[in-house]
Scaffold this active site. Structure first.
Site, short mmCIF file in Angstrom:
data_model
loop_
_atom_site.label_atom_id
_atom_site.label_comp_id
_atom_site.label_asym_id
_atom_site.label_seq_id
_atom_site.Cartn_x
_atom_site.Cartn_y
_atom_site.Cartn_z
N PHE A 1 79.60 68.84 -36.80
CA PHE A 1 79.47 69.85 -37.71
C PHE A 1 80.89 70.76 -37.33
O PHE A 1 81.31 70.99 -36.41
CB PHE A 1 78.29 70.69 -37.58
CG PHE A 1 78.28 71.77 -38.61
CD1 PHE A 1 77.55 71.14 -39.79
CD2 PHE A 1 78.31 72.79 -38.36
CE1 PHE A 1 77.65 71.94 -40.89
CE2 PHE A 1 78.28 73.84 -39.66
CZ PHE A 1 77.71 73.44 -40.66
N ASP B 1 73.68 70.16 -29.55
CA ASP B 1 73.52 70.84 -30.97
C ASP B 1 72.04 70.38 -31.37
O ASP B 1 72.13 69.17 -32.12
CB ASP B 1 74.67 70.97 -31.78
CG ASP B 1 74.63 71.54 -33.01
OD1 ASP B 1 73.38 71.83 -33.39
OD2 ASP B 1 75.47 72.01 -33.64
N LYS C 1 66.77 76.11 -40.13
CA LYS C 1 66.36 74.67 -41.09
C LYS C 1 65.08 74.37 -40.88
O LYS C 1 64.06 75.02 -41.37
CB LYS C 1 67.68 73.79 -40.20
CG LYS C 1 68.78 74.15 -40.55
CD LYS C 1 69.57 72.88 -39.96
CE LYS C 1 71.32 73.43 -39.94
NZ LYS C 1 71.98 73.42 -41.15
N ARG D 1 72.34 64.94 -50.09
CA ARG D 1 71.62 64.81 -48.86
C ARG D 1 70.06 65.12 -49.44
O ARG D 1 70.06 66.40 -50.43
CB ARG D 1 71.87 65.91 -48.01
CG ARG D 1 73.03 65.46 -47.20
CD ARG D 1 73.25 66.32 -46.01
NE ARG D 1 73.06 67.83 -46.27
CZ ARG D 1 72.95 68.80 -45.28
NH1 ARG D 1 73.44 68.38 -43.85
NH2 ARG D 1 73.02 69.92 -45.46
C1 LIG Z 1 74.52 70.78 -36.73
C2 LIG Z 1 75.20 72.48 -36.92
N1 LIG Z 1 75.81 73.01 -35.90
C3 LIG Z 1 75.95 74.41 -36.22
C4 LIG Z 1 75.87 75.09 -37.37
C5 LIG Z 1 76.46 76.52 -37.58
O1 LIG Z 1 75.34 77.45 -37.43
P1 LIG Z 1 75.48 78.92 -37.58
O2 LIG Z 1 75.91 79.16 -38.97
O3 LIG Z 1 74.16 79.51 -37.47
O4 LIG Z 1 76.58 79.36 -36.52
C6 LIG Z 1 75.26 74.28 -38.43
C7 LIG Z 1 75.09 75.14 -39.56
O5 LIG Z 1 74.63 74.40 -40.51
C8 LIG Z 1 74.88 72.89 -38.25
O6 LIG Z 1 74.31 72.53 -39.16
#
Ligand SMILES: Cc1ncc(COP(=O)(O)O)c(C=O)c1O
Length: 411
Positions: free
Chosen positions: A125, A196, A222, A370
């Site tokens: 991500f 993550d 989520k 998605r």
């Molecule tokens: C896999 C993943 N990691 C990190 C994040 C980032 O999260 P945040 O916006 O809470 O920092 C997201 C956000 O959708 C995500 O899907």
């Protein structure tokens, strides 16, 4: 051929059928974006009103003690811990996932400064990647970011690997990495792993303790249904807690915040991962959402999720095979998370047409549609209805009306 009555029959046998009543969804909406923002638990709405009116309104600053706001990060963390197979004192809730990544990556790398390589999936991500790039800029020669193709990651683990950062579930395809074997492999090579869990918490039956995971982070908004911008959780295995130090040394992570010492001295245990004042209203919504999920077995959630996504894929094959969709999610039940993704060159227009017809999924550039599947508020019949709507939109070509539309800020 699968019929609508087959789906109705499956709903009649569904042990989770009553869960949907706990969530508010607008009339007629089929919600397939729970992998982006979970639906509103009725209890979270009540909790938000009560925190604002009865706690903030009536108790004022006394709420930090009398309404137990101060202990909310650890109390909420202990609830998340039960859903991800960790001990209560290994998880706390604070900040955003991106901020927790920053703190955890540096904390992990400081455990063995001889190893400078932070290995990751090139297609992780983007925020994870941006955070690692930022750390590289900050630490210079003390940190080397090595981003490689997903399939090559295991081959790249070496005696210079300090940390492997991976998203347990890929945000585009929904593919799941094998947490246990990868963790073991890295640890055998003398490194650490940070998972993550944004797309796995509350939907996959995972155990960080069984996998002997080192570090993990994940978001609350989520599949945990904690609300837009809900605080994130951070896990540190007990065996690392004493030795780690994290860089955002704010007062809430101090051993005694209200002593107002001149020097930072970190709190013992997981509390040292805190930085500043928790967001109490958001935390309250998140905690209420967790209270709704906790009585439901994660095995049952995973089981229904697998059946729903499999049904969706089968229905698409049977009813929408001629419309140019390419499935990019795995057909292997063990590898597929709780989303089904297709690429389609008209993906954005198609998703806009679906949303206009009350089937809410999302779009990820350049061409990925998605469908996130949350088994606590979606039914087997909902899979039928969603695919039926896709079929109608493609047959009638109503998606053409949405071509050339300016993309919204959030897709
Ligand atoms: C896999 C993943 N990691 C990190 C994040 C980032 O999260 P945040 O916006 O809470 O920092 C997201 C956000 O959708 C995500 O899907």
């Amino acid at each position: 051929m699968i019929t609508e009555s087959d789906c109705v029959a499956q709903d009649e046998q569904d042990p989770l059928a009553d869960e949907a009543a706990k969530y508010y969804l607008p009339e007629g909406v089929l919600y397939f974006a729970g992998n982006s923002l979970g639906a509103l638990p009725v209890a979270a709405q009540k909790r938000a009103v009560s925190i604002i009116r009865d706690e903030w309104g009536e108790k004022l600053v006394g709420g930090w003690n009398s309404a137990a706001w101060y202990s909310s990060p650890s109390r909420t963390g202990a609830k998340v811990a039960r859903l991800i197979g960790a001990d209560a004192d290994e998880v706390t809730v604070t900040d955003s996932t991106s901020v927790n990544l920053f703190k955890s990556i540096i904390a992990a790398m400081r455990l063995n400064t001889q190893r400078k390589v932070c290995l990751t999936d090139r297609e992780i991500f983007p925020s994870d990647f941006y955070i690692m790039q930022g750390i590289e800029e900050l630490l210079g020669e003390r940190f080397t970011l090595k981003a490689v193709q997903r399939d090559c990651i295991l081959d790249e683990i070496g005696d210079d690997t300090g940390l492997l950062v991976l998203s347990h579930v890929d945000y585009r395809t929904g593919d799941v990495f094998d947490m246990q074997s990868i963790t073991r492999r890295v640890q055998e090579a003398g490194g650490l792993v940070l998972w993550d869990l944004c797309h796995s918490a509350g939907i996959l039956d995972i155990s960080l303790n069984e996998a002997e995971a080192d570090f993990a982070v994940g978001c609350g908004y989520k599949f945990l249904n904690g609300g837009p911008g809900a605080p994130s959780f951070v896990y540190v295995a007990k065996r690392h807690q004493e030795s780690i130090s994290q860089p955002l040394s704010g007062w809430m992570g101090h051993a005694n915040p209200f002593a107002f010492d001149e020097t930072y001295k970190s709190a013992p245990g997981i509390r040292k991962m805190l930085c500043g004042t928790p967001s109490i209203i958001a935390m309250g919504c998140f905690e209420a959402a967790l209270d709704e999920l906790l009585p439901v077995s994660m095995v049952a959630i995973r089981d229904k999720s697998t059946k729903l996504t499999r049904l969706f894929i089968e229905l698409m094959k049977e009813r929408c095979a001629d419309f140019g969709f390419t499935l990019i999610s795995s057909e292997n039940d063990d590898i597929r998370g709780s989303q089904i993704s297709y690429t389609h060159e008209q993906g954005y227009a198609i998703m806009q047409a679906l949303i206009a017809n009350n089937v809410i999924g999302d779009f990820r550039a350049p061409d990925c549609v998605r469908f996130g599947v949350s088994p606590v508020y979606l039914s087997y019949t909902d899979m039928w209805r969603a695919v039926d709507t896709i079929k109608t939109i493609m047959e009638t070509e109503t998606w053409r009306d949405f071509r050339g539309q300016k993309k919204e800020a959030v897709t």
